[in-house]
Design an enzyme around this catalytic site. Structure first.
Site, PDB file in Angstrom:
ATOM      1  N   LYS A   3      -5.582 -52.300   1.499  1.00  0.00           N
ATOM      2  CA  LYS A   3      -6.513 -52.877   0.519  1.00  0.00           C
ATOM      3  C   LYS A   3      -6.748 -54.359   0.690  1.00  0.00           C
ATOM      4  CE  LYS A   3      -8.848 -51.342  -3.251  1.00  0.00           C
ATOM      5  NZ  LYS A   3      -9.783 -49.977  -3.397  1.00  0.00           N
ATOM      6  N   GLY A  37     -19.648 -40.927 -19.355  1.00  0.00           N
ATOM      7  CA  GLY A  37     -20.140 -41.860 -18.324  1.00  0.00           C
ATOM      8  C   GLY A  37     -21.263 -41.182 -17.407  1.00  0.00           C
ATOM      9  N   VAL A  38     -22.270 -41.611 -17.446  1.00  0.00           N
ATOM     10  CA  VAL A  38     -23.397 -40.795 -16.745  1.00  0.00           C
ATOM     11  C   VAL A  38     -23.923 -41.791 -15.916  1.00  0.00           C
ATOM     12  CG1 VAL A  38     -23.649 -38.795 -17.689  1.00  0.00           C
ATOM     13  CG2 VAL A  38     -24.950 -40.612 -18.627  1.00  0.00           C
ATOM     14  N   GLY A  39     -23.489 -42.632 -15.186  1.00  0.00           N
ATOM     15  CA  GLY A  39     -23.705 -43.749 -14.045  1.00  0.00           C
ATOM     16  C   GLY A  39     -24.096 -43.092 -12.827  1.00  0.00           C
ATOM     17  N   VAL A  74     -22.470 -41.831 -10.389  1.00  0.00           N
ATOM     18  CA  VAL A  74     -21.665 -40.422 -10.049  1.00  0.00           C
ATOM     19  C   VAL A  74     -21.905 -39.351 -11.158  1.00  0.00           C
ATOM     20  CG1 VAL A  74     -19.377 -39.201  -9.389  1.00  0.00           C
ATOM     21  CG2 VAL A  74     -19.673 -41.678  -8.778  1.00  0.00           C
ATOM     22  N   TYR A  94     -24.225 -39.043 -13.259  1.00  0.00           N
ATOM     23  CA  TYR A  94     -25.541 -38.317 -13.200  1.00  0.00           C
ATOM     24  C   TYR A  94     -25.680 -37.207 -12.138  1.00  0.00           C
ATOM     25  CZ  TYR A  94     -30.481 -37.764 -11.571  1.00  0.00           C
ATOM     26  OH  TYR A  94     -31.527 -36.927 -11.413  1.00  0.00           O
TER      27      TYR A  94
HETATM   28  P1  NAD Z   1     -20.896 -46.579 -12.676  1.00  0.00           P
HETATM   29  O1  NAD Z   1     -20.689 -48.067 -13.366  1.00  0.00           O
HETATM   30  O2  NAD Z   1     -22.493 -46.483 -12.086  1.00  0.00           O
HETATM   31  O3  NAD Z   1     -20.904 -45.687 -14.013  1.00  0.00           O
HETATM   32  C1  NAD Z   1     -20.002 -45.820 -15.036  1.00  0.00           C
HETATM   33  C2  NAD Z   1     -20.820 -45.351 -16.367  1.00  0.00           C
HETATM   34  O4  NAD Z   1     -19.938 -45.266 -17.279  1.00  0.00           O
HETATM   35  C3  NAD Z   1     -21.913 -46.470 -16.448  1.00  0.00           C
HETATM   36  O5  NAD Z   1     -23.259 -45.727 -17.010  1.00  0.00           O
HETATM   37  C4  NAD Z   1     -21.199 -47.080 -18.034  1.00  0.00           C
HETATM   38  O6  NAD Z   1     -22.420 -47.614 -18.769  1.00  0.00           O
HETATM   39  C5  NAD Z   1     -20.608 -46.015 -18.451  1.00  0.00           C
HETATM   40  N1  NAD Z   1     -19.382 -46.450 -19.423  1.00  0.00           N
HETATM   41  C6  NAD Z   1     -18.750 -47.637 -19.323  1.00  0.00           C
HETATM   42  N2  NAD Z   1     -17.985 -47.792 -20.287  1.00  0.00           N
HETATM   43  C7  NAD Z   1     -18.183 -46.647 -21.172  1.00  0.00           C
HETATM   44  C8  NAD Z   1     -17.379 -46.070 -22.401  1.00  0.00           C
HETATM   45  N3  NAD Z   1     -16.684 -46.557 -23.203  1.00  0.00           N
HETATM   46  N4  NAD Z   1     -17.951 -44.815 -22.654  1.00  0.00           N
HETATM   47  C9  NAD Z   1     -18.777 -44.042 -22.091  1.00  0.00           C
HETATM   48  N5  NAD Z   1     -19.492 -44.541 -20.890  1.00  0.00           N
HETATM   49  C10 NAD Z   1     -19.311 -45.542 -20.517  1.00  0.00           C
HETATM   50  O7  NAD Z   1     -19.856 -46.100 -11.772  1.00  0.00           O
HETATM   51  P2  NAD Z   1     -19.902 -44.776 -10.684  1.00  0.00           P
HETATM   52  O8  NAD Z   1     -20.046 -45.611  -9.500  1.00  0.00           O
HETATM   53  O9  NAD Z   1     -20.637 -43.855 -11.375  1.00  0.00           O
HETATM   54  O10 NAD Z   1     -18.228 -44.585 -10.623  1.00  0.00           O
HETATM   55  C11 NAD Z   1     -17.601 -43.873 -12.245  1.00  0.00           C
HETATM   56  C12 NAD Z   1     -16.308 -43.927 -11.891  1.00  0.00           C
HETATM   57  O11 NAD Z   1     -15.965 -43.143 -10.799  1.00  0.00           O
HETATM   58  C13 NAD Z   1     -15.653 -45.191 -11.886  1.00  0.00           C
HETATM   59  O12 NAD Z   1     -14.186 -44.838 -12.532  1.00  0.00           O
HETATM   60  C14 NAD Z   1     -15.473 -45.537 -10.366  1.00  0.00           C
HETATM   61  O13 NAD Z   1     -14.195 -45.988 -10.075  1.00  0.00           O
HETATM   62  C15 NAD Z   1     -15.089 -43.863  -9.861  1.00  0.00           C
HETATM   63  N6  NAD Z   1     -15.347 -43.557  -8.623  1.00  0.00           N
HETATM   64  C16 NAD Z   1     -16.761 -43.826  -8.033  1.00  0.00           C
HETATM   65  C17 NAD Z   1     -17.023 -43.319  -6.812  1.00  0.00           C
HETATM   66  C18 NAD Z   1     -18.183 -43.712  -6.209  1.00  0.00           C
HETATM   67  O14 NAD Z   1     -18.857 -43.089  -5.239  1.00  0.00           O
HETATM   68  N7  NAD Z   1     -19.265 -44.473  -6.974  1.00  0.00           N
HETATM   69  C19 NAD Z   1     -15.968 -43.019  -5.792  1.00  0.00           C
HETATM   70  C20 NAD Z   1     -14.836 -42.831  -6.282  1.00  0.00           C
HETATM   71  C21 NAD Z   1     -14.425 -43.269  -7.737  1.00  0.00           C
END
Ligand code: NAD
Length: 355
Positions: free
Chosen positions: A78, A178-180, A182, A184
């Site tokens: 890292k 959290g429906v960002g 991933v 979604y």
């Molecule tokens: P993202 O930022 O697109 O989505 C996160 C969502 O959580 C956002 O929509 C945000 O508004 C929401 N959020 C923030 N605070 C909140 C709360 N208090 N209550 C409810 N919702 C809240 O991130 P992502 O890429 O979808 O990743 C989500 C999680 O998965 C993170 O912890 C990330 O580290 C982990 N992750 C992601 C990936 C990837 O491929 N993107 C891979 C491994 C792990």
């Protein structure tokens, strides 16, 4: 450092202060038994350099475990850049970081992490070829989120089979925090599988999308962890499983994408004692790193990625079973599995050298 136990068999720690560009960066290589150390670069305004070192040591070890359990030919590493990602970025800074990565001759392969965008990594890639997670070019793997979601869906299916004895998810209630990116895609899988969705987010457009496309029910962010459900799927923040939240959970399974869901390791035991099956986060959310790692193989091959992501189901089944057989929490079993895989790799390597 050694006294505080932060060095956990790390191989190398490289610190650079490039006076010309102001770059202050640290690369930690935890273990290269299984291959070059793969792991993201994080840009964060650490209060001091010791905090940055502690973070990079912890995160690099986590990458060794994650890559090993995902079955990748990658070790764990890292890097951190000490700085404010909103103010301190410049082309010169990222080029200097690229030269730092290049100086390790491929021992460390960088990718994006918190505070670092694909565009930043494209600048790094001008100075070194040891970068993965690019959006363009022959070997680019693109957005990892759908693959992360596929893996989480496999992990949920495995948990439902193991804990509830069911092959399908129809009629089950899944609460998604959290429906960002991933979250979604996970909702899409779950909806197609016939699950009922209860969701929360702090970003209204993201909520609107899952309500209109999948008929999800929305609850306040403060309520999602207490929703009565079959599966709780944290996909937002870390440390959501802690002394305050665990006693109030009304679920039988916790399986979601968020990193570092347990506030402390011992919360894995607390979940087990409550009869809640926890899918260790770095195992269930490995789809993204599997997809990105395909770039390091030379030619991006989506079938290879899909096969490895599908195997998350089997890996988690093994962990769930072993956890019950040995009456030890799933997070502890996952760490042990990782250590066993690395130890086996070490033995293979030393036999190879001796032959
Ligand atoms: P993202 O930022 O697109 O989505 C996160 C969502 O959580 C956002 O929509 C945000 O508004 C929401 N959020 C923030 N605070 C909140 C709360 N208090 N209550 C409810 N919702 C809240 O991130 P992502 O890429 O979808 O990743 C989500 C999680 O998965 C993170 O912890 C990330 O580290 C982990 N992750 C992601 C990936 C990837 O491929 N993107 C891979 C491994 C792990």
């Amino acid at each position: 450092m050694i006294e505080t136990n932060q060095f956990r068999e790390h191989e190398q720690l490289v610190y650079l202060h490039d006076k010309e560009t102001g770059l202050k960066a640290i690369i930690a290589i935890h273990d290269t038994t299984l291959g070059p150390a793969g792991g993201g670069c994080r840009m964060w305004p650490y209060d001091n350099e010791m905090d940055a070192i502690a973070d990079v040591l912890r995160l690099s070890r986590g990458m060794s475990y994650k890559n090993a359990v995902a079955g990748l030919a990658l070790g764990g590493g890292k890097s951190v850049i000490i700085g404010n990602p909103h103010k301190d970025k410049s082309e010169e800074l990222f080029r200097a970081f690229g030269r730092m990565v290049e100086s390790l001759g491929g021992k460390y392969i960088a990718a994006e992490d918190v505070g670092i965008s694909v565009e930043d990594m494209e600048i790094v890639a001008r100075e070194t070829k040891h970068v993965i997670g690019l959006s363009e070019g022959e070997h680019a793997s693109g957005d990892p989120s759908p693959f992360t979601a596929d893996g989480v869906f496999q992990g949920i299916r495995a948990a439902v089979k193991y804990k509830l004895g069911r092959e399908d998810l129809s009629g089950l209630t899944v609460a998604v925090q959290g429906v960002g990116h991933v979250g979604y895609y996970i909702c899409r899988h779950l909806h197609e599988a016939g699950a009922k969705l209860v969701v929360s987010d702090i970003h209204q457009p993201s909520l609107d999308r899952v309500v209109s496309e999948f008929g999800a029910t929305v609850v306040d962010p403060g309520e999602i962890l207490q929703v009565e459900c079959d599966v709780l799927c944290p996909c937002a923040l870390g440390a959501v499983l802690n002394d305050d939240t665990i006693p109030n959970l009304k679920t039988t399974i916790v399986a979601g994408a968020a990193n570092n869901q347990l506030a402390r390791d011992e919360h894995g035991r607390m979940l087990k004692d409550r009869g809640i099956l926890f899918a260790p986060d770095y195992v269930i959310n490995a789809g993204g790193i599997i997809n990105v790692s395909a770039e390091a193989r030379g030619k991006y091959d989506v079938e290879w990625v899909r096969e490895k992501v599908a195997n998350i189901y089997n890996t988690l089944m093994t962990i769930y079973r072993r956890s019950d057989e040995e009456n030890r929490p799933t997070n502890v079993i996952a760490d042990e599995l990782a250590e066993e895989i690395i130890a086996a790799g070490r033995e293979r390597n030393s036999k190879g050298k001796a032959a």
